[in-house]
Write a protein that holds these residues in place. Structure first.
Motif, short mmCIF file in Angstrom:
data_model
loop_
_atom_site.label_atom_id
_atom_site.label_comp_id
_atom_site.label_asym_id
_atom_site.label_seq_id
_atom_site.Cartn_x
_atom_site.Cartn_y
_atom_site.Cartn_z
N PHE A 1 44.64 -61.62 6.56
CA PHE A 1 44.05 -62.56 5.62
C PHE A 1 45.07 -63.61 5.20
CE2 PHE A 1 41.97 -58.47 4.99
CZ PHE A 1 40.64 -58.83 5.11
N TYR A 2 44.58 -64.78 4.86
CA TYR A 2 45.35 -65.82 4.20
C TYR A 2 44.76 -65.99 2.80
CZ TYR A 2 46.87 -67.27 8.90
OH TYR A 2 47.38 -67.30 10.16
N LEU A 3 45.60 -66.07 1.78
CA LEU A 3 45.15 -66.29 0.41
C LEU A 3 45.63 -67.66 -0.05
CD1 LEU A 3 43.76 -65.15 -2.15
CD2 LEU A 3 46.01 -64.25 -2.81
N TYR A 4 44.72 -68.42 -0.65
CA TYR A 4 45.01 -69.78 -1.10
C TYR A 4 44.80 -69.89 -2.61
CZ TYR A 4 44.50 -70.80 3.86
OH TYR A 4 44.64 -70.81 5.22
N ARG A 5 45.61 -70.77 -3.24
CA ARG A 5 45.49 -71.02 -4.68
C ARG A 5 45.56 -72.51 -4.92
NH1 ARG A 5 50.36 -69.00 -7.38
NH2 ARG A 5 51.19 -71.01 -6.78
N ARG B 1 40.76 -66.34 3.56
CA ARG B 1 40.24 -66.48 4.93
C ARG B 1 40.74 -65.30 5.74
NH1 ARG B 1 41.86 -72.39 7.02
NH2 ARG B 1 40.12 -72.10 8.44
N SER B 2 39.88 -64.75 6.57
CA SER B 2 40.31 -63.69 7.47
C SER B 2 40.66 -64.30 8.82
CB SER B 2 39.21 -62.63 7.63
OG SER B 2 38.02 -63.22 8.09
N TYR B 3 41.47 -63.57 9.59
CA TYR B 3 41.79 -64.01 10.94
C TYR B 3 41.93 -62.80 11.84
CZ TYR B 3 46.69 -62.77 10.02
OH TYR B 3 47.85 -62.09 9.71
N VAL B 4 41.71 -63.01 13.13
CA VAL B 4 41.93 -61.98 14.15
C VAL B 4 42.80 -62.59 15.24
CG1 VAL B 4 39.82 -60.66 13.71
CG2 VAL B 4 39.77 -62.54 15.35
N SER B 5 43.51 -61.73 15.94
CA SER B 5 44.36 -62.18 17.04
C SER B 5 43.59 -62.13 18.34
CB SER B 5 45.59 -61.27 17.17
OG SER B 5 46.37 -61.35 16.01
N SER B 6 43.88 -63.09 19.21
CA SER B 6 43.33 -63.07 20.56
C SER B 6 44.47 -63.38 21.52
CB SER B 6 42.21 -64.11 20.71
OG SER B 6 42.75 -65.41 20.85
N VAL C 1 40.72 -68.09 13.12
CA VAL C 1 40.65 -68.05 11.66
C VAL C 1 39.23 -68.31 11.18
CG1 VAL C 1 41.61 -69.01 9.52
CG2 VAL C 1 43.04 -68.87 11.57
N GLY C 2 38.78 -67.49 10.24
CA GLY C 2 37.45 -67.64 9.66
C GLY C 2 37.38 -68.76 8.64
N ARG C 3 36.20 -68.93 8.09
CA ARG C 3 35.97 -69.96 7.07
C ARG C 3 36.58 -69.55 5.73
NH1 ARG C 3 31.07 -69.76 9.97
NH2 ARG C 3 30.60 -71.75 10.96
N TYR C 4 36.80 -70.54 4.88
CA TYR C 4 37.22 -70.26 3.51
C TYR C 4 36.11 -69.49 2.80
CZ TYR C 4 41.06 -73.66 3.73
OH TYR C 4 42.21 -74.34 4.05
N SER C 5 36.50 -68.52 1.99
CA SER C 5 35.52 -67.84 1.15
C SER C 5 35.06 -68.79 0.05
CB SER C 5 36.15 -66.60 0.50
OG SER C 5 37.11 -66.99 -0.48
N SER C 6 34.03 -68.38 -0.66
CA SER C 6 33.66 -69.13 -1.86
C SER C 6 34.85 -69.11 -2.81
CB SER C 6 32.46 -68.48 -2.54
OG SER C 6 31.33 -68.57 -1.71
N VAL C 7 35.00 -70.18 -3.55
CA VAL C 7 36.12 -70.30 -4.48
C VAL C 7 35.79 -69.55 -5.77
CG1 VAL C 7 37.48 -71.93 -5.85
CG2 VAL C 7 36.81 -72.51 -3.51
#
Length: 168
Positions: A97-101, A140-145, A151-157
């Motif tokens: 996951f990536y966390l944004y502020r 946002r979640s991500y998976v490796s390939s 990388v997935g979409r931003y979650s709701s804020v």
């Protein structure tokens, strides 16, 4: 004819018979890796005559499902705990996951504050925050390939604010 498989070595199953088209839309589960190959044919007297060989195998990993923040809770006057949920499509996968502020709800102005390289880490304590300030968070979640991160979409804020005398 387009064929797909969940393994690069097959078995492959025909999923589309495309005539005169150069592309095909396929449905995939979020974060899933699929393998595709194609085989050409020519119609001779209404009978399909297939080429002897298949195309090279192409690997595609679909975008993971959008996760969501479940709570933003003040811990102290200068810290908050952010908790999010794991989506089923990334369980037991290589990713995270990536966390944004930010100080506005616009995800385009947010800063990435943490990267989690495991999919079982579902909370974070954000420290060093200003007292009385509203903060906005998205994850946002991500998976490796084999070709890099998907990388997935931003979650709701979701917002939270620090306050004097916040519970410890």
């Amino acid at each position: 004819v387009i064929y797909s498989s969940t393994s690069s070595g097959g078995p492959f199953t025909a999923i589309a018979d495309i005539t005169g088209a150069v592309s095909c839309r396929v449905n995939a589960v979020g974060g899933q890796t699929m393998y595709y190959r194609a085989r050409a044919y020519t119609l001779v007297n209404s009978t399909k005559k297939y080429s002897k060989s298949y195309s090279a195998v192409l690997q595609l990993t679909s975008v993971p499902a959008t996760t969501s923040i479940t709570a933003v809770s003040p811990l102290t006057e200068s810290s908050m705990k952010i908790t999010w949920r794991q989506t089923a499509d990334i369980v037991n996968k290589s990713g995270g996951f990536y966390l944004y502020r930010g100080t506005s709800s616009n995800t385009g102005t947010m800063t990435k504050i943490a990267t989690f390289t495991r999919t079982d880490i579902l909370s974070y304590v954000d420290t060093g925050l200003a007292v009385g300030q509203v903060y906005f968070y998205s994850v946002r979640s991500y998976v490796s390939s084999d070709y890099g991160l998907v990388v997935g979409r931003y979650s709701s804020v979701v917002s939270g604010y620090t306050t004097r005398g916040a519970p410890a």
